[in-house]
Design a protein around this motif. Structure first.
Motif, PDB file in Angstrom:
ATOM      1  N   GLY A   1       0.829  -1.206   0.000  1.00 21.14           N
ATOM      2  CA  GLY A   1       0.000   0.000   0.000  1.00 21.14           C
ATOM      3  C   GLY A   1       0.860   1.250   0.000  1.00 21.14           C
ATOM      4  O   GLY A   1       1.891   1.265  -0.672  1.00 21.14           O
ATOM      5  N   THR A   2       0.471   2.297   0.725  1.00 20.85           N
ATOM      6  CA  THR A   2      -0.512   2.309   1.791  1.00 20.85           C
ATOM      7  C   THR A   2      -1.937   2.453   1.248  1.00 20.85           C
ATOM      8  O   THR A   2      -2.141   2.524   0.031  1.00 20.85           O
ATOM      9  CB  THR A   2      -0.237   3.494   2.742  1.00 20.85           C
ATOM     10  N   HIS A   3      -2.910   2.515   2.196  1.00 18.27           N
ATOM     11  CA  HIS A   3      -4.281   2.761   1.807  1.00 18.27           C
ATOM     12  C   HIS A   3      -4.393   4.071   1.043  1.00 18.27           C
ATOM     13  O   HIS A   3      -3.659   5.013   1.295  1.00 18.27           O
ATOM     14  CB  HIS A   3      -5.176   2.832   3.054  1.00 18.27           C
ATOM     15  N   LYS A   4      -5.355   4.108   0.121  1.00 18.78           N
ATOM     16  CA  LYS A   4      -5.674   5.304  -0.659  1.00 18.78           C
ATOM     17  C   LYS A   4      -4.523   5.769  -1.543  1.00 18.78           C
ATOM     18  O   LYS A   4      -4.342   6.956  -1.796  1.00 18.78           O
ATOM     19  CB  LYS A   4      -6.136   6.448   0.250  1.00 18.78           C
ATOM     20  N   THR A   5      -3.730   4.809  -2.028  1.00 20.04           N
ATOM     21  CA  THR A   5      -2.672   5.147  -2.994  1.00 20.04           C
ATOM     22  C   THR A   5      -2.822   4.296  -4.256  1.00 20.04           C
ATOM     23  O   THR A   5      -1.849   3.814  -4.813  1.00 20.04           O
ATOM     24  CB  THR A   5      -1.268   4.946  -2.387  1.00 20.04           C
ATOM     25  N   GLY A   6      -4.054   4.113  -4.678  1.00 18.48           N
ATOM     26  CA  GLY A   6      -4.306   3.367  -5.907  1.00 18.48           C
ATOM     27  C   GLY A   6      -4.238   1.864  -5.748  1.00 18.48           C
ATOM     28  O   GLY A   6      -4.134   1.148  -6.752  1.00 18.48           O
ATOM     29  N   THR A   7      -4.343   1.368  -4.523  1.00 13.06           N
ATOM     30  CA  THR A   7      -4.214  -0.082  -4.336  1.00 13.06           C
ATOM     31  C   THR A   7      -5.359  -0.855  -4.991  1.00 13.06           C
ATOM     32  O   THR A   7      -5.143  -1.950  -5.517  1.00 13.06           O
ATOM     33  CB  THR A   7      -4.155  -0.427  -2.830  1.00 13.06           C
ATOM     34  N   THR A   8      -6.548  -0.286  -4.990  1.00 14.36           N
ATOM     35  CA  THR A   8      -7.666  -0.952  -5.654  1.00 14.36           C
ATOM     36  C   THR A   8      -7.383  -1.103  -7.145  1.00 14.36           C
ATOM     37  O   THR A   8      -7.636  -2.156  -7.743  1.00 14.36           O
ATOM     38  CB  THR A   8      -8.972  -0.165  -5.444  1.00 14.36           C
ATOM     39  N   SER A   9      -6.852  -0.048  -7.745  1.00  9.18           N
ATOM     40  CA  SER A   9      -6.501  -0.095  -9.165  1.00  9.18           C
ATOM     41  C   SER A   9      -5.413  -1.122  -9.429  1.00  9.18           C
ATOM     42  O   SER A   9      -5.502  -1.923 -10.368  1.00  9.18           O
ATOM     43  CB  SER A   9      -6.020   1.278  -9.626  1.00  9.18           C
ATOM     44  N   ILE A  10      -4.378  -1.097  -8.604  1.00 11.46           N
ATOM     45  CA  ILE A  10      -3.250  -2.028  -8.773  1.00 11.46           C
ATOM     46  C   ILE A  10      -3.721  -3.464  -8.648  1.00 11.46           C
ATOM     47  O   ILE A  10      -3.388  -4.326  -9.476  1.00 11.46           O
ATOM     48  CB  ILE A  10      -2.147  -1.716  -7.746  1.00 11.46           C
ATOM     49  N   GLN A  11      -4.517  -3.749  -7.628  1.00 11.27           N
ATOM     50  CA  GLN A  11      -4.951  -5.124  -7.386  1.00 11.27           C
ATOM     51  C   GLN A  11      -5.898  -5.623  -8.472  1.00 11.27           C
ATOM     52  O   GLN A  11      -5.814  -6.783  -8.889  1.00 11.27           O
ATOM     53  CB  GLN A  11      -5.580  -5.218  -5.997  1.00 11.27           C
ATOM     54  N   ALA A  12      -6.783  -4.762  -8.947  1.00  5.86           N
ATOM     55  CA  ALA A  12      -7.675  -5.156 -10.047  1.00  5.86           C
ATOM     56  C   ALA A  12      -6.878  -5.447 -11.309  1.00  5.86           C
ATOM     57  O   ALA A  12      -7.143  -6.419 -12.029  1.00  5.86           O
ATOM     58  CB  ALA A  12      -8.707  -4.059 -10.297  1.00  5.86           C
ATOM     59  N   PHE A  13      -5.894  -4.608 -11.582  1.00  5.00           N
ATOM     60  CA  PHE A  13      -5.029  -4.810 -12.754  1.00  5.00           C
ATOM     61  C   PHE A  13      -4.261  -6.129 -12.649  1.00  5.00           C
ATOM     62  O   PHE A  13      -4.202  -6.911 -13.609  1.00  5.00           O
ATOM     63  CB  PHE A  13      -4.050  -3.648 -12.874  1.00  5.00           C
ATOM     64  N   LEU A  14      -3.665  -6.388 -11.508  1.00  8.17           N
ATOM     65  CA  LEU A  14      -2.897  -7.616 -11.318  1.00  8.17           C
ATOM     66  C   LEU A  14      -3.780  -8.850 -11.462  1.00  8.17           C
ATOM     67  O   LEU A  14      -3.398  -9.840 -12.094  1.00  8.17           O
ATOM     68  CB  LEU A  14      -2.243  -7.620  -9.936  1.00  8.17           C
ATOM     69  N   ASP A  15      -4.971  -8.782 -10.899  1.00  9.01           N
ATOM     70  CA  ASP A  15      -5.872  -9.929 -10.944  1.00  9.01           C
ATOM     71  C   ASP A  15      -6.313 -10.222 -12.373  1.00  9.01           C
ATOM     72  O   ASP A  15      -6.376 -11.377 -12.794  1.00  9.01           O
ATOM     73  CB  ASP A  15      -7.079  -9.654 -10.047  1.00  9.01           C
ATOM     74  N   ARG A  16      -6.573  -9.179 -13.140  1.00 11.44           N
ATOM     75  CA  ARG A  16      -7.057  -9.371 -14.509  1.00 11.44           C
ATOM     76  C   ARG A  16      -5.936  -9.751 -15.478  1.00 11.44           C
ATOM     77  O   ARG A  16      -6.188 -10.393 -16.502  1.00 11.44           O
ATOM     78  CB  ARG A  16      -7.753  -8.106 -15.013  1.00 11.44           C
ATOM     79  N   ASN A  17      -4.709  -9.387 -15.156  1.00 13.21           N
ATOM     80  CA  ASN A  17      -3.605  -9.594 -16.090  1.00 13.21           C
ATOM     81  C   ASN A  17      -2.581 -10.613 -15.602  1.00 13.21           C
ATOM     82  O   ASN A  17      -1.448 -10.634 -16.087  1.00 13.21           O
ATOM     83  CB  ASN A  17      -2.906  -8.256 -16.363  1.00 13.21           C
ATOM     84  N   ARG A  18      -2.989 -11.473 -14.675  1.00 12.49           N
ATOM     85  CA  ARG A  18      -2.005 -12.389 -14.085  1.00 12.49           C
ATOM     86  C   ARG A  18      -1.383 -13.326 -15.126  1.00 12.49           C
ATOM     87  O   ARG A  18      -0.194 -13.637 -15.037  1.00 12.49           O
ATOM     88  CB  ARG A  18      -2.616 -13.182 -12.920  1.00 12.49           C
TER      89      ARG A  18
END
Length: 240
Positions: free
Chosen positions: A18-35
């Motif tokens: 993270g930390t929280h509120k630093t684009g982690t939702t975006s990063i995690q969604a991207f990683l999950d979709r592009n694994r």
């Protein structure tokens, strides 16, 4: 009779905290979709026990039992030994079977760890096949982070605050959550200065319009391999 065993090098761990509120939702969604594509580019992405983008179970495994968290406050449940065994098997199996030589874990709640024994649990969790651990930390401008964090807490009005400054729900200016020096120091002591990369979320967004390109460069992936990051720009101000 001789048996040949494939010699394997220790696997490099990338730990995005993270930390929280630093684009982690975006990063995690991207990683999950592009694994799948990321694996072809030389980076495995951990698949948690429950298929989700955030690898929260690493934080739950490592955190001290007496400390609170959003999940503990919501459910009242603590982590069982059965849970710990299950997480250990899953993490170590994927590290052991990681042919790219690099595997990434991501959970913004890992930025809430502070104590040496919590980091020791995390290291033990990775097991004997793990090599060095590279920690990736994004920080946001402090006043904006405070505003966003307080917004998170306000949205969780169903959680009961006991008044303790040790609580995750305490949002005064002297909250331990806002003490970034303590956070950096804790990870430095646990993993060493050569293994901690601290990035500015604000600078990343200013330079690229999105945190993802800088994140990818930090974990050794060329962002030019991906055509469009706009669908993953999920950390908008309207969401806090």
């Amino acid at each position: 009779m001789f048996f040949w065993h494939r010699k394997t090098k220790p696997v490099t761990i990338y730990l995005h905290i993270g930390t929280h509120k630093t684009g982690t939702t975006s990063i995690q969604a991207f990683l999950d979709r592009n694994r799948a594509k990321l694996r072809t580019l030389g980076l495995d992405v951990y698949v948690p026990r429950w298929r989700q983008a955030s690898h929260l179970e690493l934080f739950e495994f490592s955190q001290r039992t007496e400390r609170d968290s959003f999940k503990k406050l919501r459910t009242g449940k603590t982590i069982s030994d059965r849970f710990r065994r299950s997480v250990t098997r899953n993490v170590q199996k994927q590290i052991r079977n990681c042919y790219s030589g690099k595997i990434l874990f991501t959970s913004e709640d890992l930025s809430l760890l502070r104590y040496p024994d919590e980091f020791e649990k995390l290291k033990i969790l990775f097991g004997s096949h793990a090599g060095e651990t590279k920690v990736v930390l994004f920080l946001r401008e402090i006043e904006e982070f405070k505003r966003s964090w307080r917004h998170i807490i306000a949205r969780r009005g169903d959680l009961i605050f006991d008044g303790s400054k040790d609580s995750i729900l305490y949002t005064g200016d002297d909250s331990w959550v806002f003490d970034r020096e303590a956070l950096v120091k804790a990870y430095l002591q646990a993993f060493g200065s050569d293994n901690l990369v601290v990035k500015s979320y604000d600078e990343a967004v200013k330079n690229d319009g999105n945190v993802l390109p800088e994140f990818l460069r930090t974990v050794g992936i060329d962002p030019a391999e991906f055509a469009d990051f706009s669908p993953f720009y999920l950390n908008r101000s309207s969401r806090g």
